[in-house]
Design a protein around this motif. Structure first.
Motif, PDB file in Angstrom:
ATOM      1  N   LEU A  93       0.818  -1.207   0.000  1.00 59.81           N
ATOM      2  CA  LEU A  93       0.000   0.000   0.000  1.00 59.81           C
ATOM      3  C   LEU A  93       0.854   1.261   0.000  1.00 59.81           C
ATOM      4  O   LEU A  93       0.454   2.293  -0.545  1.00 59.81           O
ATOM      5  N   SER A 121      -7.177   2.927   2.026  1.00 58.03           N
ATOM      6  CA  SER A 121      -6.926   4.204   1.356  1.00 58.03           C
ATOM      7  C   SER A 121      -7.593   5.337   2.120  1.00 58.03           C
ATOM      8  O   SER A 121      -7.347   6.516   1.835  1.00 58.03           O
ATOM      9  N   LYS A 153      -1.338   9.170   5.375  1.00 55.19           N
ATOM     10  CA  LYS A 153      -1.004   8.146   4.392  1.00 55.19           C
ATOM     11  C   LYS A 153       0.271   7.380   4.732  1.00 55.19           C
ATOM     12  O   LYS A 153       0.474   6.258   4.284  1.00 55.19           O
ATOM     13  N   GLY A 192      -2.432   6.439  -0.268  1.00 46.00           N
ATOM     14  CA  GLY A 192      -3.781   6.922  -0.517  1.00 46.00           C
ATOM     15  C   GLY A 192      -4.566   6.089  -1.508  1.00 46.00           C
ATOM     16  O   GLY A 192      -5.712   6.420  -1.814  1.00 46.00           O
ATOM     17  N   LYS A 193      -3.962   4.983  -1.999  1.00 49.27           N
ATOM     18  CA  LYS A 193      -4.656   4.112  -2.948  1.00 49.27           C
ATOM     19  C   LYS A 193      -4.915   2.756  -2.313  1.00 49.27           C
ATOM     20  O   LYS A 193      -4.284   2.373  -1.330  1.00 49.27           O
ATOM     21  N   ASP A 194      -5.858   2.011  -2.886  1.00 48.96           N
ATOM     22  CA  ASP A 194      -6.202   0.705  -2.328  1.00 48.96           C
ATOM     23  C   ASP A 194      -5.613  -0.419  -3.178  1.00 48.96           C
ATOM     24  O   ASP A 194      -4.995  -0.191  -4.215  1.00 48.96           O
TER      25      ASP A 194
END
Length: 368
Positions: free
Chosen positions: A58, A202, A207, A63-65
């Motif tokens: 991650l 996310s 983050k 911030g992304k899945d």
């Protein structure tokens, strides 16, 4: 999709409750017999690098899945295929936990009531949570964890007079092989099931805190599972711990302080409801997030109702009996889940590291 955020503390609380989930009631590591508490420690040690692997995956794209990262690493088509696999895993796991809840209620409290009724109640509650958003679930988890911890450790304190230290002696009586089998079972259920969070983390406010949330959630959740299993073995002994269906319920029934403080079986039921609610909700969140990503929907909530109802339907038809449920959970699940929990994340991480070193950082050259 709609942007939501939760704090680190809320994220850790959700991981802890997820790990507690159905584990506190069903028990785990029974393959190791009286050494189950050692198996839990071994499983936690092996789970630490695995959750660090999830965290690193991650961290490649803050911030992304997992669904986004799969497409970035493997390309749109293959990445969507991996996404579908993890949608299935989250969907399947949620259905299993719903059935665990139904079997527990039906066996312990309401034998004449069809299992589908309490299962439907749990699903509707989880659907409400998903519709309300993960921020609401995070706040509930932060508060609910405090209440459940008070109940659990109060119960352990009341059970101290019933503990017999001879129940765990001698150590390693049957060697290391049973501990290895027990550790594999505990690793897959519940520690490595936290891979489901890779589909929803996310939403963390900071983050760069993914390592902290994952690792602290695992360690604290493992400590609670270890404490409850250790207590159950000391109270019940190896024979009962490894043969009865719901060891936590049988353990709490032993509490009797001067014929005044007794009949506290409601405590494991509350713990199961709280942890199971979080676990099913996270599975439902992850499945809905994944469907929204794969199908390019703007909001995951539009698929929440049909996914929840399909999950309920699967949970109703997936087993023919309680014994089949336990046989699947302890004999088949560790090997089935290993592919989703270790092999696929490892492949994604290796591919992601190679792509990252080539200067193709996530979000730079991929518009997802």
């Amino acid at each position: 999709m709609t942007k939501e955020v939760i704090s680190d503390k809320q994220g850790i609380s959700l991981v802890i409750l997820f790990i507690m989930g159905s584990t506190l009631v069903l028990g785990t590591g029974a393959e190791a017999g009286k050494d189950s508490w050692l198996a839990i420690l071994v499983a936690a040690a092996f789970a630490c690098p695995v959750v660090l692997m999830y965290s690193r995956l991650l961290a490649l794209s803050p911030g992304k899945d997992l669904f986004y990262i799969s497409e970035w690493v493997l390309g749109r088509m293959l990445g969507k295929g991996i996404g579908l696999l993890y949608i299935w895993f989250a969907f399947h796991l949620g259905a299993l936990v719903i059935r665990n809840f139904g079997e527990f209620i039906n066996t312990i409290s309401l034998p004449e009531t069809p299992k589908i009724i309490p299962m439907t109640g749990l699903v509707l509650l989880c659907l409400w949570a998903v519709k309300s958003g993960i921020e609401v679930l995070g706040r509930w988890g932060e508060l609910g964890l405090i209440v459940l911890l008070i109940l659990i450790f109060l119960t352990i304190g009341l059970l101290v007079p019933k503990m017999d230290w001879r129940n765990i002696q001698p150590f390693l009586q049957k060697g290391f092989k049973p501990i290895g089998k027990g550790a594999l079972a505990v690793f897959s259920f519940p520690f490595a099931e936290t891979v489901v969070f890779a589909g929803v983390f996310s939403v963390l406010q900071r983050k760069n805190s993914i390592y902290r949330v994952y690792l602290w959630g695992l360690l604290l959740g493992a400590a609670i599972v270890w404490a409850t299993a250790f207590t159950e073995i000391l109270v019940l002994g190896e024979g009962e711990y490894t043969t009865i269906l719901f060891p936590a319920h049988s353990t709490v029934r032993r509490i009797n302080i001067r014929n005044f403080i007794q009949r506290l079986e409601i405590i494991p039921a509350i713990a199961f409801l709280g942890g199971g609610f979080i676990k099913v909700s996270i599975c439902l969140f992850s499945a809905c997030y994944g469907i929204a990503r794969v199908c390019n929907y703007e909001d995951y909530r539009i698929v929440a109702s049909p996914v929840a109802l399909l999950m309920l339907n699967l949970s109703h038809w997936i087993y023919d009996s309680t014994m089949e449920m336990f046989d699947w959970a302890f004999q088949v699940w560790p090997y089935y889940a290993f592919f989703f929990q270790v092999i696929l994340p490892a492949i994604l991480l290796v591919a992601g590291e190679i792509k990252n070193r080539q200067g193709k950082g996530a979000g730079k050259n991929y518009d997802g």
